[in-house]
Design a protein around this motif. Structure first.
Motif, mmCIF file in Angstrom:
data_model
loop_
_atom_site.group_PDB
_atom_site.id
_atom_site.type_symbol
_atom_site.label_atom_id
_atom_site.label_comp_id
_atom_site.label_asym_id
_atom_site.label_seq_id
_atom_site.Cartn_x
_atom_site.Cartn_y
_atom_site.Cartn_z
ATOM 1 N N ALA A 36 0.809 -1.218 0.000
ATOM 2 C CA ALA A 36 0.000 0.000 0.000
ATOM 3 C C ALA A 36 0.844 1.271 0.000
ATOM 4 C CB ALA A 36 -0.933 0.008 1.208
ATOM 5 N N TYR A 37 2.136 1.146 0.333
ATOM 6 C CA TYR A 37 3.009 2.311 0.441
ATOM 7 C C TYR A 37 3.912 2.488 -0.773
ATOM 8 C CZ TYR A 37 1.502 1.932 5.264
ATOM 9 O OH TYR A 37 0.734 1.841 6.399
ATOM 10 N N LEU A 38 3.783 1.590 -1.755
ATOM 11 C CA LEU A 38 4.681 1.616 -2.899
ATOM 12 C C LEU A 38 3.988 2.170 -4.136
ATOM 13 C CD1 LEU A 38 6.343 -1.902 -2.474
ATOM 14 C CD2 LEU A 38 7.104 0.299 -1.561
ATOM 15 N N THR A 39 4.763 2.825 -4.985
ATOM 16 C CA THR A 39 4.234 3.326 -6.245
ATOM 17 C C THR A 39 4.055 2.170 -7.228
ATOM 18 O OG1 THR A 39 6.414 3.669 -7.230
ATOM 19 C CG2 THR A 39 5.494 5.490 -5.920
ATOM 20 N N ARG A 40 3.346 2.453 -8.304
ATOM 21 C CA ARG A 40 3.186 1.430 -9.344
ATOM 22 C C ARG A 40 4.546 0.967 -9.850
ATOM 23 N NH1 ARG A 40 0.692 2.191 -15.488
ATOM 24 N NH2 ARG A 40 1.150 0.039 -16.162
ATOM 25 N N GLU A 41 5.452 1.904 -10.070
ATOM 26 C CA GLU A 41 6.770 1.549 -10.593
ATOM 27 C C GLU A 41 7.541 0.702 -9.586
ATOM 28 O OE1 GLU A 41 4.977 4.761 -12.702
ATOM 29 O OE2 GLU A 41 5.460 4.628 -10.551
ATOM 30 N N GLU A 42 7.458 1.042 -8.309
ATOM 31 C CA GLU A 42 8.142 0.248 -7.287
ATOM 32 C C GLU A 42 7.562 -1.163 -7.200
ATOM 33 O OE1 GLU A 42 9.668 3.503 -3.995
ATOM 34 O OE2 GLU A 42 7.531 2.991 -4.066
ATOM 35 N N ARG A 43 6.256 -1.277 -7.314
ATOM 36 C CA ARG A 43 5.633 -2.602 -7.267
ATOM 37 C C ARG A 43 6.084 -3.451 -8.459
ATOM 38 N NH1 ARG A 43 -0.609 -2.605 -5.205
ATOM 39 N NH2 ARG A 43 -0.706 -0.543 -4.283
ATOM 40 N N ALA A 44 6.083 -2.861 -9.642
ATOM 41 C CA ALA A 44 6.496 -3.612 -10.823
ATOM 42 C C ALA A 44 7.951 -4.062 -10.694
ATOM 43 C CB ALA A 44 6.317 -2.757 -12.079
ATOM 44 N N HIS A 45 8.783 -3.183 -10.162
ATOM 45 C CA HIS A 45 10.197 -3.513 -9.963
ATOM 46 C C HIS A 45 10.335 -4.644 -8.948
ATOM 47 C CE1 HIS A 45 14.460 -3.073 -9.681
ATOM 48 N NE2 HIS A 45 14.454 -2.525 -8.474
ATOM 49 N N ALA A 46 9.596 -4.552 -7.854
ATOM 50 C CA ALA A 46 9.654 -5.590 -6.818
ATOM 51 C C ALA A 46 9.202 -6.936 -7.363
ATOM 52 C CB ALA A 46 8.799 -5.185 -5.621
ATOM 53 N N LEU A 47 8.172 -6.937 -8.181
ATOM 54 C CA LEU A 47 7.674 -8.197 -8.727
ATOM 55 C C LEU A 47 8.674 -8.848 -9.673
ATOM 56 C CD1 LEU A 47 3.880 -7.645 -9.367
ATOM 57 C CD2 LEU A 47 4.983 -9.205 -7.763
#
Length: 297
Positions: free
Chosen positions: A48-59
């Motif tokens: 919930a605290y991550l941006t779309r770009e951060e989520r995509a990178h994490a995945l």
């Protein structure tokens, strides 16, 4: 996909972004241990605290580091259009499933919650796990609502927030929900200190916070329950009470944040602001509990 142990690691994050090296190592550690799936970007993963770009990178990091172990990706967001975008990103990254909690600012009606899942499942090519977590979302699922959602295409599992301690009551709880959902939809337990009760009562999967840092310990409990050895599963859970007590006192996310730091698996800080780690006294309690239990994996 939705059986056994699904381990939910931290996404080590500070104000400069995700610690990609530490995150990859955390996920690889789970895959090496033999968990059945990795729950990336769950509540423990700070989605919930991550941006779309951060989520995509994490995945991308998680799928690569998992090396064939299925990865389930959290896609919760306030707006349905944002959820759909995150679902598309998750599928492109190679996620084997998605996890959706109904995030809300304005309280949602049951029809609005159902509509969210209706809109999202219509667009998916991978299965979805319904994330029932009233402690964070403040959304209360009735069993009837679960029954409606479970009939939608691509729904594969329901993550419920624990069961009663009494074995008979726990079994009644699981049986009542199972009677309302298709045979193709599994039931998973969360609330780690209640996991043994849930697995022994017939839950198919443990969606585990502790498993994201201590996969070997949680696998032992899961495999005992899967083998029908309820006594051993309960005994293993009871032995972890010092940690469960800390979970109940401080919240599992902050305890796992301190544990990962204590073991040298992440740096500090590892939670995104405004979240903050435990104070020094509580950190010492976590360290002492881990040392007393001999937990390292």
């Amino acid at each position: 996909m939705f059986h056994g142990l699904s381990a939910f690691p931290l996404t080590p994050t500070d104000e400069d972004g995700i610690d990609t090296t530490a995150y990859a190592a955390l996920v690889a550690r789970l895959a090496t241990a033999g968990v059945d799936s990795v729950g990336a970007l769950g509540s423990t993963g700070g989605y919930a605290y991550l941006t779309r770009e951060e989520r995509a990178h994490a995945l991308k990091i998680a799928v690569d580091a998992a090396d064939g172990t299925p990865v389930m990706a959290g896609i919760g967001a306030l707006r349905t259009s944002h959820v759909l975008t995150l679902a598309e990103d998750a599928q492109k990254a190679g996620a084997s499933a998605v996890l959706l909690a109904p995030m809300t600012y304005q309280p949602l009606t049951e029809d609005e919650v159902f509509g969210l899942y209706e809109d999202v499942t219509r667009e998916l090519s991978v299965p979805l796990c319904v994330y029932d977590n009233p402690g964070t979302t403040r959304v209360q699922f009735s069993d009837e609502l679960h029954g409606r959602i479970a009939q939608l295409p691509n729904v594969g599992s329901i993550k419920i927030p624990g069961v009663p301690d009494d074995p008979a009551q726990a079994k009644d709880r699981i049986d009542a929900l199972r009677a309302l959902i298709p045979d193709t939809v599994t039931i998973g337990v969360s609330g780690d200190w209640m996991a043994a009760h849930g697995l022994n009562a017939g839950c198919d999967v443990w969606y585990s916070v502790l498993g994201g840092t201590f996969p070997l310990t949680t696998l032992a409990l899961t495999r005992a329950a899967q083998a029908g050895d309820a006594a051993s599963a309960t005994e293993l859970s009871d032995s972890l009470e010092p940690l469960w007590a800390l979970f109940r006192r401080h919240g599992s996310l902050r305890v796992m944040s301190a544990a990962a730091s204590h073991l040298g698996l992440t740096g500090e800080p590892n939670l995104p602001r405004p979240l903050r780690g435990l104070d020094e006294a509580a950190r010492q309690d976590v360290a002492e509990a881990l040392d007393a239990l001999g937990l390292a994996g």
